[in-house]
Design a protein around this motif. Structure first.
Motif, PDB file in Angstrom:
ATOM      1  N   HIS A 372       1.294  -1.407  -0.259  1.00 37.07           N
ATOM      2  CA  HIS A 372       0.136   0.072  -0.307  1.00 37.07           C
ATOM      3  C   HIS A 372       0.834   1.121   0.632  1.00 37.07           C
ATOM      4  CE1 HIS A 372       1.364   0.567   4.313  1.00 37.07           C
ATOM      5  NE2 HIS A 372       1.233  -0.806   4.529  1.00 37.07           N
ATOM      6  N   ASP A 373       0.539   2.133   0.356  1.00 36.63           N
ATOM      7  CA  ASP A 373       1.260   3.551   0.009  1.00 36.63           C
ATOM      8  C   ASP A 373       1.607   3.815   1.605  1.00 36.63           C
ATOM      9  OD1 ASP A 373       1.998   6.588   0.997  1.00 36.63           O
ATOM     10  OD2 ASP A 373       0.125   6.783  -0.915  1.00 36.63           O
ATOM     11  N   ALA A 480     -10.713  -3.683   6.659  1.00 32.61           N
ATOM     12  CA  ALA A 480     -10.271  -2.344   5.681  1.00 32.61           C
ATOM     13  C   ALA A 480      -9.256  -2.716   4.366  1.00 32.61           C
ATOM     14  CB  ALA A 480      -9.513  -1.344   6.055  1.00 32.61           C
ATOM     15  N   VAL A 481      -8.938  -3.404   3.099  1.00 31.83           N
ATOM     16  CA  VAL A 481      -7.834  -3.428   2.008  1.00 31.83           C
ATOM     17  C   VAL A 481      -7.296  -2.147   2.429  1.00 31.83           C
ATOM     18  CG1 VAL A 481      -7.698  -3.778  -0.142  1.00 31.83           C
ATOM     19  CG2 VAL A 481     -10.540  -4.215   0.805  1.00 31.83           C
ATOM     20  N   ALA A 482      -5.885  -2.713   2.108  1.00 30.60           N
ATOM     21  CA  ALA A 482      -4.971  -1.893   2.684  1.00 30.60           C
ATOM     22  C   ALA A 482      -4.529  -0.821   1.154  1.00 30.60           C
ATOM     23  CB  ALA A 482      -3.661  -2.812   2.501  1.00 30.60           C
ATOM     24  N   ASN A 483      -5.130  -1.674   0.199  1.00 29.53           N
ATOM     25  CA  ASN A 483      -4.879  -0.137  -0.927  1.00 29.53           C
ATOM     26  C   ASN A 483      -6.165   0.096  -1.587  1.00 29.53           C
ATOM     27  OD1 ASN A 483      -3.406   1.005  -3.392  1.00 29.53           O
ATOM     28  ND2 ASN A 483      -4.499  -1.165  -4.647  1.00 29.53           N
ATOM     29  N   GLY A 488      -4.913  11.587  -1.395  1.00 27.57           N
ATOM     30  CA  GLY A 488      -3.419  11.958  -1.225  1.00 27.57           C
ATOM     31  C   GLY A 488      -2.927  10.899  -0.958  1.00 27.57           C
ATOM     32  N   ARG A 489      -3.495  10.010  -1.445  1.00 30.45           N
ATOM     33  CA  ARG A 489      -2.791   8.180  -1.738  1.00 30.45           C
ATOM     34  C   ARG A 489      -2.172   8.133  -3.030  1.00 30.45           C
ATOM     35  NH1 ARG A 489      -3.997  10.127   3.788  1.00 30.45           N
ATOM     36  NH2 ARG A 489      -4.061   8.639   5.348  1.00 30.45           N
TER      37      ARG A 489
END
Length: 611
Positions: A372-373, A480-483, A488-489
């Protein structure tokens, strides 16, 4: 900035003479004829049409692999871009100067894959400072983004075609910021001069290539009626660009002229930035729920400098880009799994190819879950590459080759914190690899996502649809899904520009387009170059394969024939599917005192060199 910390390593790249001998042996006429007859006799396997997974499969393939060798070499996906970049090097320019020229020309001549309205990653080697650095120019989600922007009111995802053209899919572009920042640090030629070749092409015109024309036809099939500017420029009279007629893009010429005169920051601040913002916000006419961009979305965009991700693999130090790209991690983990299993040394043995396919699929399971970010916390890259973890994954992979892999739990973590997303599309990319006479290297992957991005034009630029790379469902199974998409992500990418070191010096650089298949393509090329001791031409031209769910995609009609019968790639539990694969590998390899470049013939790639 991160200095290279490469250890002294033994040389495994064979000499030019040994490579040539092996190449001649491998390419004897009798072997070639036998392999071709074998391909003709293969039993049919299911062929895949152009789809959401492969939207650039309409490429016209070249019959010849473009190669070049010299003190400075350029490899891009388009001959006009390669010529512009080489001319910059010939005038004394730095690799980054040549990169700016190449990307600007690609924005004009290959707009279906990259451009000023997209983003990318640059892995740069500074020969004088012996320093390796990553420039992250990935697009960001605007501040009004919400995690459900690509969902219907029912909570179901939009259709693929609807999502790709939705203004909510357009991320804040990072390409210009990346080029400007890299040029300000390393450039030796005036910024304005590097943009002149692209300005001339956009203003005066050029003959559209077969690939550009076929890509326009494909964009029409995907849907382009939502944007009048796109139709007027690329579909005059409702028909794709005709062959033999000059193509001009005067609006893009004006945008490039503004950037040449005022610098890269003009894209993000000032009159041009205001026009870009207004042009994007005008898309509410086609999507009433689109919340638009604020002035701060452009003004606050910043390139992120990141430490490269490096591991010693196959007796070389392999360096690539870290998260938010998952591609580099997948390449390193694939090679690590192959080393842990062994038995991958012989390209004439089907087991070597089966091991490669399995390693790619197990690496995919980890990267698609964990990456993920990094703004939201560190990604466990060190744990995922930990030798004991890799060894355990390799043992599980060998024990259950027919099992579809799931993500693993790396050392130090006691639970799976995220929801598990399903696979999604990621496409429409280009790659540039350049080495200058001083030994500076730019390995740069650039994208607008789907073919022609969102098929929306603003100021002559194709605007990306990069935010479809976020997982469309923000929550899966109550987690929640990581990505997931948030303001801003940066969405997870598969781009993986790579540079390989031996004895603390670069000996190979490469990258490729191909969406989620990018790490599959790069892993195969690295295996050929580093382990099978193939010369650059064969490393690029040998067949590709790519696991996808319960299928194994094997390349149909590769530039060079399969050294095995591909029907022998019967991995348990996976269906074989034969289709063309749209890679665009740009490879540089140092052999002796010269750099050798090879461009992927699966696109219009061209390698050029200075003596």
């Amino acid at each position: 900035m991160v200095r290279s910390c490469n250890r002294s390593l033994p040389t495994t790249l064979s000499s030019a003479g040994a490579r040539l001998g092996w190449s001649l042996f491998r390419s004897r006429p009798t072997l070639m004829i036998g392999a071709l007859l074998l391909l003709l006799s293969l039993s049919p396997v299911s062929a895949a049409p152009v789809s959401r997974d492969d939207p650039e499969q309409a490429d016209t393939r070249k019959s010849r692999i473009s190669t070049a060798a010299g003190s400075a070499v350029v490899v891009t996906a388009n001959p006009l871009a390669s010529k512009a970049a080489l001319n910059v090097l010939a005038s004394g320019g730095h690799a980054v100067d040549a990169l700016v020229a190449a990307q600007a020309v690609l924005a004009v001549a290959e707009p279906q894959s990259s451009g000023l309205g997209g983003g990318g990653f640059l892995l740069h080697w500074d020969a004088r400072r012996q320093a390796l650095e990553v420039f992250d120019g990935r697009e960001t989600a605007p501040e009004r983004s919400r995690s459900d922007d690509l969902l219907k009111p029912s909570g179901d995802p939009l259709s693929y075609r609807a999502a790709t053209r939705n203004p909510d899919a357009i991320g804040i572009p990072g390409t210009v910021a990346l080029l400007w920042e890299a040029h300000q640090q390393m450039g030796q030629r005036p910024w304005s001069s590097t943009l002149q070749p692209a300005i001339r092409l956009a203003r005066e015109g050029f003959l559209p290539s077969p690939r550009l024309r076929s890509s326009v036809a494909l964009a029409q099939r995907l849907g382009a009626t939502h944007n009048l500017a796109f139709q007027q420029l690329y579909l005059p009279g409702g028909k794709p660009l005709p062959a033999g007629r000059l193509f001009r893009n005067p609006a893009l010429a004006r945008t490039l002229e503004t950037l040449a005169q005022h610098g890269g920051r003009a894209f993000y601040e000032g009159p041009l930035a205001q026009r870009i913002q207004s042009g994007v916000n005008a898309l509410t006419a086609q999507a009433p729920n689109f919340k638009g961009w604020s002035a701060n979305d452009l003004a606050s965009y910043a390139v992120v400098r990141r430490s490269p991700l490096c591991r010693v693999l196959m007796k070389h130090r392999v360096c690539t880009v870290p998260p938010p790209s998952s591609g580099g991690l997948a390449v390193l983990q694939t090679l690590a799994l192959l080393e842990a299993t062994g038995g991958f040394n012989d390209p004439d043995n089907p087991q070597s190819w089966r091991d490669l396919a399995l390693a790619e699929s197990w690496a995919d399971a980890d990267r698609l879950y964990w990456v993920h970010d990094p703004i939201d916390g560190s990604v466990p890259t060190q744990g995922l590459l930990n030798p004991s973890y890799v060894q355990a994954r390799a043992q599980a992979m060998q024990a259950s080759p027919g099992r579809l892999p799931q993500p693993g739990l790396p050392p130090g973590l006691k639970r799976f914190p995220f929801g598990r997303p399903g696979p999604g599309p990621e496409l429409g990319t280009s790659h540039v690899t350049i080495v200058d006479g001083a030994g500076n290297i730019a390995s740069y992957t650039t994208t607008v996502e789907t073919v022609f991005g969102s098929r929306n034009l603003v100021e002559g630029m194709v605007m990306n649809n990069q935010l479809t790379d976020f997982d469309w469902r923000p929550v899966v199974g109550g987690l929640a899904v990581a990505n997931r998409r948030r303001p801003g992500r940066r969405p997870v990418s598969s781009m993986a520009p790579t540079i390989v070191f031996n004895n603390q010096q670069p000996v190979l650089a490469l990258g490729s387009p191909g969406g989620k298949r990018i790490p599959h393509f790069i892993s195969r090329v690295l295996l050929a170059a580093l382990q099978w001791a193939e010369p650059p031409k064969r490393s690029v031209g040998l067949p590709l394969l790519s696991p996808q769910g319960d299928s194994l995609v094997i390349e149909k009609d590769p530039p060079l024939p399969w050294p095995i019968n591909p029907n022998q790639l019967n991995v348990p539990g996976r269906k074989l599917r034969s289709q063309t694969l749209g890679s665009g590998i740009g490879l540089l390899q140092r052999i002796g005192d010269r750099w050798h470049g090879a461009a992927d013939p699966r696109r219009e790639g061209t390698a050029l060199a200075l003596p």
